[in-house]
Design an enzyme around this catalytic site. Structure first.
Site, PDB file in Angstrom:
ATOM      1  N   ASP A  35       0.857  -1.187   0.000  1.00 40.42           N
ATOM      2  CA  ASP A  35       0.000   0.000   0.000  1.00 40.42           C
ATOM      3  C   ASP A  35       0.896   1.242   0.000  1.00 40.42           C
ATOM      4  O   ASP A  35       1.879   1.312   0.737  1.00 40.42           O
ATOM      5  CB  ASP A  35      -0.901  -0.017   1.247  1.00 40.42           C
ATOM      6  CG  ASP A  35      -2.063   0.954   1.134  1.00 40.42           C
ATOM      7  OD1 ASP A  35      -3.214   0.479   1.128  1.00 40.42           O
ATOM      8  OD2 ASP A  35      -1.822   2.172   1.068  1.00 40.42           O
ATOM      9  N   ASN A  92     -12.781  -3.754   3.011  1.00 38.69           N
ATOM     10  CA  ASN A  92     -13.747  -2.665   3.147  1.00 38.69           C
ATOM     11  C   ASN A  92     -14.740  -2.702   1.998  1.00 38.69           C
ATOM     12  O   ASN A  92     -14.369  -2.969   0.852  1.00 38.69           O
ATOM     13  CB  ASN A  92     -13.024  -1.310   3.137  1.00 38.69           C
ATOM     14  CG  ASN A  92     -12.110  -1.131   4.345  1.00 38.69           C
ATOM     15  OD1 ASN A  92     -12.435  -1.579   5.432  1.00 38.69           O
ATOM     16  ND2 ASN A  92     -10.958  -0.496   4.138  1.00 38.69           N
ATOM     17  N   GLY A  98     -15.532   2.381   4.333  1.00 36.86           N
ATOM     18  CA  GLY A  98     -14.310   3.131   4.031  1.00 36.86           C
ATOM     19  C   GLY A  98     -13.630   2.686   2.752  1.00 36.86           C
ATOM     20  O   GLY A  98     -12.436   2.929   2.566  1.00 36.86           O
ATOM     21  N   GLN A  99     -14.382   2.057   1.840  1.00 32.18           N
ATOM     22  CA  GLN A  99     -13.761   1.635   0.577  1.00 32.18           C
ATOM     23  C   GLN A  99     -13.522   2.853  -0.305  1.00 32.18           C
ATOM     24  O   GLN A  99     -14.453   3.608  -0.590  1.00 32.18           O
ATOM     25  CB  GLN A  99     -14.671   0.634  -0.159  1.00 32.18           C
ATOM     26  CG  GLN A  99     -14.030   0.111  -1.439  1.00 32.18           C
ATOM     27  CD  GLN A  99     -14.901  -0.898  -2.176  1.00 32.18           C
ATOM     28  OE1 GLN A  99     -16.062  -1.096  -1.824  1.00 32.18           O
ATOM     29  NE2 GLN A  99     -14.349  -1.521  -3.196  1.00 32.18           N
ATOM     30  N   SER A 100     -12.277   3.043  -0.703  1.00 30.56           N
ATOM     31  CA  SER A 100     -11.956   4.203  -1.545  1.00 30.56           C
ATOM     32  C   SER A 100     -11.556   3.796  -2.959  1.00 30.56           C
ATOM     33  O   SER A 100     -11.525   4.639  -3.849  1.00 30.56           O
ATOM     34  CB  SER A 100     -10.839   5.032  -0.903  1.00 30.56           C
ATOM     35  OG  SER A 100      -9.655   4.281  -0.805  1.00 30.56           O
ATOM     36  N   HIS A 105     -10.151  -5.607  -2.842  1.00 32.49           N
ATOM     37  CA  HIS A 105      -8.799  -5.771  -2.290  1.00 32.49           C
ATOM     38  C   HIS A 105      -8.896  -6.177  -0.837  1.00 32.49           C
ATOM     39  O   HIS A 105      -9.820  -5.796  -0.119  1.00 32.49           O
ATOM     40  CB  HIS A 105      -7.960  -4.496  -2.447  1.00 32.49           C
ATOM     41  CG  HIS A 105      -8.639  -3.260  -1.947  1.00 32.49           C
ATOM     42  ND1 HIS A 105      -9.616  -2.608  -2.663  1.00 32.49           N
ATOM     43  CD2 HIS A 105      -8.494  -2.553  -0.800  1.00 32.49           C
ATOM     44  CE1 HIS A 105     -10.044  -1.568  -1.987  1.00 32.49           C
ATOM     45  NE2 HIS A 105      -9.379  -1.504  -0.833  1.00 32.49           N
ATOM     46  N   LEU A 106      -7.905  -6.922  -0.445  1.00 34.26           N
ATOM     47  CA  LEU A 106      -7.809  -7.399   0.927  1.00 34.26           C
ATOM     48  C   LEU A 106      -6.556  -6.751   1.527  1.00 34.26           C
ATOM     49  O   LEU A 106      -5.484  -6.821   0.927  1.00 34.26           O
ATOM     50  CB  LEU A 106      -7.676  -8.917   0.839  1.00 34.26           C
ATOM     51  CG  LEU A 106      -7.912  -9.780   2.041  1.00 34.26           C
ATOM     52  CD1 LEU A 106      -8.330 -11.155   1.575  1.00 34.26           C
ATOM     53  CD2 LEU A 106      -6.656  -9.874   2.847  1.00 34.26           C
TER      54      LEU A 106
HETATM   55  P1  AMP Z   1      -9.766   1.080   0.729  1.00 32.48           P
HETATM   56  O1  AMP Z   1      -9.887   2.369   1.478  1.00 32.48           O
HETATM   57  O2  AMP Z   1     -10.133  -0.135   1.511  1.00 32.48           O
HETATM   58  O3  AMP Z   1     -10.483   1.168  -0.607  1.00 32.48           O
HETATM   59  O4  AMP Z   1      -8.236   0.907   0.419  1.00 32.48           O
HETATM   60  C1  AMP Z   1      -7.600   1.386  -0.723  1.00 32.48           C
HETATM   61  C2  AMP Z   1      -6.137   1.385  -0.438  1.00 32.48           C
HETATM   62  O5  AMP Z   1      -5.452   1.516  -1.668  1.00 32.48           O
HETATM   63  C3  AMP Z   1      -5.681   2.519   0.471  1.00 32.48           C
HETATM   64  O6  AMP Z   1      -5.074   1.987   1.631  1.00 32.48           O
HETATM   65  C4  AMP Z   1      -4.691   3.288  -0.413  1.00 32.48           C
HETATM   66  O7  AMP Z   1      -3.606   3.793   0.316  1.00 32.48           O
HETATM   67  C5  AMP Z   1      -4.274   2.233  -1.420  1.00 32.48           C
HETATM   68  N1  AMP Z   1      -3.804   2.731  -2.687  1.00 32.48           N
HETATM   69  C6  AMP Z   1      -4.436   3.615  -3.511  1.00 32.48           C
HETATM   70  N2  AMP Z   1      -3.712   3.813  -4.622  1.00 32.48           N
HETATM   71  C7  AMP Z   1      -2.609   3.039  -4.506  1.00 32.48           C
HETATM   72  C8  AMP Z   1      -1.468   2.806  -5.346  1.00 32.48           C
HETATM   73  N3  AMP Z   1      -1.324   3.424  -6.531  1.00 32.48           N
HETATM   74  N4  AMP Z   1      -0.510   1.958  -4.906  1.00 32.48           N
HETATM   75  C9  AMP Z   1      -0.643   1.334  -3.720  1.00 32.48           C
HETATM   76  N5  AMP Z   1      -1.700   1.500  -2.903  1.00 32.48           N
HETATM   77  C10 AMP Z   1      -2.671   2.337  -3.280  1.00 32.48           C
END
Ligand code: AMP
Length: 119
Positions: A35, A92, A98-100, A105-106
Site C-alpha cells: 500500500d 472494506n 471506508g472503501q476508496s 482488495h484485501l
Molecule cells: P480502501 O480504502 O479499503 O479502498 O483501500 C484502498 C487502499 O489503496 C488505500 O489503503 C490506499 O492507500 C491504497 N492505494 C491507492 N492507490 C494506490 C497505489 N497506486 N498503490 C498502492 N496503494 C494504493
C-alpha cells in the site's frame, strides 16, 4: 468490462503495469503489492487480476478466487514474518466501510499492535 472502465480503475492499471507498484507476489489470478499509504509497518494489498468492484460483487462462481485471495494473504503474511507477532486482514465495502478504490482488495496489516475496535 470496457477498456474505458479499466483505464479508470487504478488497480486494473497496476495489474496492467501502467502504473508502478511494489509487487511482492503474483500468480495467474492475484497480485499482492505494498500500500502506498501504509497504516502499519507492513501493509499489503491483495487483489484479483480480474476487475471485481467489491466483495459485494463477488459471484458464487468466484469462490475459488475468494479462497485464493485469503490463502494468498496467509502465504504473504508468512513470507513477511508476521505469523508469530500476528496480523489483520481487512476488506472494506462501500462508504461506511471506508472503501476508496472500487476494485476488490484485501488489506494485510501487521508489524505493530493494531487497535480494536477500529475507529
Ligand atoms: P480502501 O480504502 O479499503 O479502498 O483501500 C484502498 C487502499 O489503496 C488505500 O489503503 C490506499 O492507500 C491504497 N492505494 C491507492 N492507490 C494506490 C497505489 N497506486 N498503490 C498502492 N496503494 C494504493
Amino acid at each position: 468490462m470496457t477498456d474505458i472502465a479499466k483505464d479508470e480503475c487504478i488497480f486494473c492499471r497496476i495489474v496492467a503495469g501502467d502504473i508502478p507498484a511494489e509487487v511482492i507476489h503474483q500468480d495467474e489470478e492475484i497480485l499482492a503489492f505494498r500500500d502506498n499509504n501504509a497504516q502499519a509497518p507492513t501493509h499489503i494489498l491483495l487483489i484479483p487480476r480480474e476487475h471485481v468492484s467489491s466483495v459485494a460483487e463477488l459471484d458464487t462462481s468466484q469462490e475459488s478466487l475468494a479462497g485464493r485471495l485469503l490463502l494468498g494473504a496467509r502465504s504473504v503474511a508468512e513470507s513477511e514474518g508476521l505469523v508469530a507477532s500476528g496480523y489483520r486482514l481487512v476488506v472494506n465495502h462501500g462508504a461506511d466501510g471506508g472503501q476508496s478504490v472500487g476494485h476488490l482488495h484485501l488489506h494485510l496489516l501487521g508489524g505493530r499492535p493494531l487497535g480494536w475496535p477500529p475507529g
